[in-house]
Design a protein around this motif. Structure first.
Motif, PDB file in Angstrom:
ATOM      1  N   ILE A 209       0.882  -1.176   0.000  1.00  0.00           N
ATOM      2  CA  ILE A 209       0.000   0.000   0.000  1.00  0.00           C
ATOM      3  C   ILE A 209       0.913   1.218   0.000  1.00  0.00           C
ATOM      4  O   ILE A 209       1.762   1.369   0.888  1.00  0.00           O
ATOM      5  CB  ILE A 209      -0.904   0.039   1.245  1.00  0.00           C
ATOM      6  CG1 ILE A 209      -1.665  -1.281   1.418  1.00  0.00           C
ATOM      7  CG2 ILE A 209      -1.873   1.217   1.146  1.00  0.00           C
ATOM      8  CD1 ILE A 209      -2.640  -1.597   0.323  1.00  0.00           C
ATOM      9  N   THR A 210       0.785   2.079  -0.988  1.00  0.00           N
ATOM     10  CA  THR A 210       1.643   3.259  -1.084  1.00  0.00           C
ATOM     11  C   THR A 210       0.809   4.526  -1.121  1.00  0.00           C
ATOM     12  O   THR A 210      -0.395   4.505  -1.380  1.00  0.00           O
ATOM     13  CB  THR A 210       2.522   3.218  -2.348  1.00  0.00           C
ATOM     14  OG1 THR A 210       1.747   3.642  -3.480  1.00  0.00           O
ATOM     15  CG2 THR A 210       3.060   1.822  -2.610  1.00  0.00           C
ATOM     16  N   ALA A 211       1.486   5.640  -0.885  1.00  0.00           N
ATOM     17  CA  ALA A 211       0.826   6.941  -0.955  1.00  0.00           C
ATOM     18  C   ALA A 211       0.955   7.552  -2.337  1.00  0.00           C
ATOM     19  O   ALA A 211       0.658   8.731  -2.527  1.00  0.00           O
ATOM     20  CB  ALA A 211       1.432   7.885   0.085  1.00  0.00           C
ATOM     21  N   SER A 212       1.378   6.764  -3.306  1.00  0.00           N
ATOM     22  CA  SER A 212       1.574   7.274  -4.654  1.00  0.00           C
ATOM     23  C   SER A 212       0.237   7.611  -5.297  1.00  0.00           C
ATOM     24  O   SER A 212      -0.812   7.115  -4.899  1.00  0.00           O
ATOM     25  CB  SER A 212       2.292   6.237  -5.517  1.00  0.00           C
ATOM     26  OG  SER A 212       1.504   5.065  -5.626  1.00  0.00           O
ATOM     27  N   SER A 213       0.288   8.456  -6.287  1.00  0.00           N
ATOM     28  CA  SER A 213      -0.916   8.817  -7.025  1.00  0.00           C
ATOM     29  C   SER A 213      -0.595   8.805  -8.509  1.00  0.00           C
ATOM     30  O   SER A 213       0.542   8.980  -8.920  1.00  0.00           O
ATOM     31  CB  SER A 213      -1.417  10.212  -6.614  1.00  0.00           C
ATOM     32  OG  SER A 213      -0.423  11.189  -6.876  1.00  0.00           O
ATOM     33  N   ASP A 224       8.427   4.575  -4.615  1.00  0.00           N
ATOM     34  CA  ASP A 224       7.300   4.658  -3.689  1.00  0.00           C
ATOM     35  C   ASP A 224       7.616   3.933  -2.384  1.00  0.00           C
ATOM     36  O   ASP A 224       8.219   2.868  -2.395  1.00  0.00           O
ATOM     37  CB  ASP A 224       6.048   4.024  -4.303  1.00  0.00           C
ATOM     38  CG  ASP A 224       5.635   4.706  -5.590  1.00  0.00           C
ATOM     39  OD1 ASP A 224       5.508   5.937  -5.569  1.00  0.00           O
ATOM     40  OD2 ASP A 224       5.469   4.022  -6.605  1.00  0.00           O
ATOM     41  N   ALA A 227       2.875   3.078   2.745  1.00  0.00           N
ATOM     42  CA  ALA A 227       2.130   4.145   3.407  1.00  0.00           C
ATOM     43  C   ALA A 227       2.065   3.931   4.911  1.00  0.00           C
ATOM     44  O   ALA A 227       2.006   4.896   5.685  1.00  0.00           O
ATOM     45  CB  ALA A 227       0.719   4.222   2.833  1.00  0.00           C
ATOM     46  N   SER A 258      -6.698   9.047  -0.596  1.00  0.00           N
ATOM     47  CA  SER A 258      -6.564   7.966  -1.568  1.00  0.00           C
ATOM     48  C   SER A 258      -5.122   7.488  -1.627  1.00  0.00           C
ATOM     49  O   SER A 258      -4.189   8.303  -1.702  1.00  0.00           O
ATOM     50  CB  SER A 258      -7.012   8.435  -2.959  1.00  0.00           C
ATOM     51  OG  SER A 258      -8.411   8.596  -3.007  1.00  0.00           O
ATOM     52  N   TYR A 259      -4.968   6.183  -1.599  1.00  0.00           N
ATOM     53  CA  TYR A 259      -3.670   5.528  -1.726  1.00  0.00           C
ATOM     54  C   TYR A 259      -3.766   4.563  -2.911  1.00  0.00           C
ATOM     55  O   TYR A 259      -4.751   4.551  -3.635  1.00  0.00           O
ATOM     56  CB  TYR A 259      -3.331   4.757  -0.442  1.00  0.00           C
ATOM     57  CG  TYR A 259      -3.279   5.611   0.799  1.00  0.00           C
ATOM     58  CD1 TYR A 259      -2.060   6.088   1.293  1.00  0.00           C
ATOM     59  CD2 TYR A 259      -4.442   5.944   1.506  1.00  0.00           C
ATOM     60  CE1 TYR A 259      -1.993   6.865   2.445  1.00  0.00           C
ATOM     61  CE2 TYR A 259      -4.392   6.734   2.646  1.00  0.00           C
ATOM     62  CZ  TYR A 259      -3.175   7.192   3.117  1.00  0.00           C
ATOM     63  OH  TYR A 259      -3.123   7.973   4.253  1.00  0.00           O
ATOM     64  N   HIS A 260      -2.745   3.755  -3.089  1.00  0.00           N
ATOM     65  CA  HIS A 260      -2.784   2.709  -4.106  1.00  0.00           C
ATOM     66  C   HIS A 260      -2.233   1.414  -3.537  1.00  0.00           C
ATOM     67  O   HIS A 260      -1.368   1.428  -2.661  1.00  0.00           O
ATOM     68  CB  HIS A 260      -1.960   3.098  -5.342  1.00  0.00           C
ATOM     69  CG  HIS A 260      -2.674   4.022  -6.274  1.00  0.00           C
ATOM     70  ND1 HIS A 260      -2.726   5.382  -6.081  1.00  0.00           N
ATOM     71  CD2 HIS A 260      -3.385   3.777  -7.411  1.00  0.00           C
ATOM     72  CE1 HIS A 260      -3.434   5.938  -7.058  1.00  0.00           C
ATOM     73  NE2 HIS A 260      -3.850   4.987  -7.875  1.00  0.00           N
ATOM     74  N   TYR A 261      -2.773   0.303  -3.988  1.00  0.00           N
ATOM     75  CA  TYR A 261      -2.123  -0.974  -3.737  1.00  0.00           C
ATOM     76  C   TYR A 261      -1.553  -1.428  -5.066  1.00  0.00           C
ATOM     77  O   TYR A 261      -2.149  -1.207  -6.125  1.00  0.00           O
ATOM     78  CB  TYR A 261      -3.085  -2.004  -3.137  1.00  0.00           C
ATOM     79  CG  TYR A 261      -4.251  -2.436  -4.011  1.00  0.00           C
ATOM     80  CD1 TYR A 261      -4.159  -3.566  -4.829  1.00  0.00           C
ATOM     81  CD2 TYR A 261      -5.456  -1.728  -3.997  1.00  0.00           C
ATOM     82  CE1 TYR A 261      -5.233  -3.980  -5.610  1.00  0.00           C
ATOM     83  CE2 TYR A 261      -6.535  -2.129  -4.774  1.00  0.00           C
ATOM     84  CZ  TYR A 261      -6.416  -3.252  -5.582  1.00  0.00           C
ATOM     85  OH  TYR A 261      -7.477  -3.660  -6.365  1.00  0.00           O
ATOM     86  N   THR A 278      -8.659   3.444  -0.744  1.00  0.00           N
ATOM     87  CA  THR A 278      -9.118   4.702  -0.120  1.00  0.00           C
ATOM     88  C   THR A 278      -9.408   4.499   1.355  1.00  0.00           C
ATOM     89  O   THR A 278     -10.070   3.532   1.754  1.00  0.00           O
ATOM     90  CB  THR A 278     -10.384   5.219  -0.810  1.00  0.00           C
ATOM     91  OG1 THR A 278     -10.099   5.460  -2.199  1.00  0.00           O
ATOM     92  CG2 THR A 278     -10.864   6.509  -0.158  1.00  0.00           C
TER      93      THR A 278
END
Length: 283
Positions: A209-213, A224, A227, A258-261, A278
């Motif tokens: 899980i990262t804080a990247s967008s 990345d 998070a 919003s984060y990303h996996y 999210t």
């Protein structure tokens, strides 16, 4: 240059070996030119083990995208050191043979190298049948909206499964509740567990899980960070007759946003192994 560096990073075991010398003969190659071969003792009592822990600690920690804790902690211990650098449990190509060209960044998928390397690693496994069920199961307390391609949780405890490259699905994707990389929504403060299964027959996968967008880079391992503490998973190797490797990430959902996996193995996220994660304000 970036792709070559990524190939070497994906072989972090070999990076460490370069500094401490492998407990077996390892001849690295780039193309057809052999590099220097080194040998040292693999005893955890020797200086090599201290260097190994120092080197691996840069990647295998809660603050690193190559990190994670819990069931994969053996990597940092004496058993992991011996497994990585010698003994009958080490992959054959590590025992005095040249490294695969992919390890040196010739354009092949680094995940294929790591998949072979970690195929016989210890840890929990599931059968192909269990993996198929995990990819379709609807978690308790979840609300599924297939039209919107979302799965939403409202409880303080969240558990779901993600199957990497499922047998009856798209390659280089995660299958969750029968959907391909759906958006996941959890409340702030929730304790989240994501059980990851590697169903890919010849390639290693991971999940973080990262804080990247936006669109992920080709090499998220370098661009990345996780998070949250515990939100990064070490490599899961290729399946064997013993089953498919599985591991559960456990972390606390932090700041609402919003984060990303994604799978941080170079190139995998860009091929489709990524989705939105999210964290919403708690009800």
């Amino acid at each position: 240059m970036q792709r070559k560096r990524a190939g070497i990073l994906a072989g972090v075991a070999v990076i460490a070996a370069a500094g401490l010398g492998a407990g077996v003969a390892i001849a690295a190659t780039s193309g057809s030119t052999p590099a220097q071969t080194t040998k040292v003792a693999t005893s955890p009592a020797g200086p090599g083990y201290a260097y190994y822990r120092s080197m691996m600690g840069q990647y295998f920690s809660g603050s690193s995208i190559m990190g994670g804790t819990g069931g994969n902690g053996w990597v940092m211990g004496a058993a992991g050191y011996r497994w990585m650098f010698g003994g009958t449990s080490a992959p054959a190509w590590m025992r005095g043979q040249r490294l695969p060209a992919a390890m040196m960044g010739t354009g092949a998928d680094p995940g294929q190298v790591m998949g072979r390397l970690w195929a016989n690693a210890p840890g929990p496994r599931v059968s192909p049948g269990q993996a198929a069920r995990y990819g379709d199961q609807v978690p308790a307390g979840s609300r599924i909206n297939r039209a919107a391609h979302t799965i939403t949780f409202a409880a303080a405890s969240v558990h779901l499964a993600a199957v990497a490259s499922p047998a009856r699905g798209q390659d280089e994707t995660f299958r969750i509740v029968g959907m391909v990389t759906p958006a996941i929504i959890v409340p702030a403060g929730a304790r989240v567990g994501i059980e990851v299964v590697n169903a890919d027959p010849d390639t290693s996968h991971r999940l973080v899980i990262t804080a990247s967008s936006g669109r992920p880079s080709w090499m998220p391992m370098m661009t990345d960070q996780p998070a949250f503490r515990g939100s990064a998973l070490w490599f899961l190797g290729d399946p064997t007759a013993a089953g498919m490797h599985t591991f559960t990430l456990t972390f606390t959902a932090g700041q609402p946003r919003s984060y990303h996996y994604l799978c941080p193995v170079p190139g995998h996220a860009q091929k489709g192994m990524t989705g939105v994660f999210t964290i919403a304000n708690a009800p």
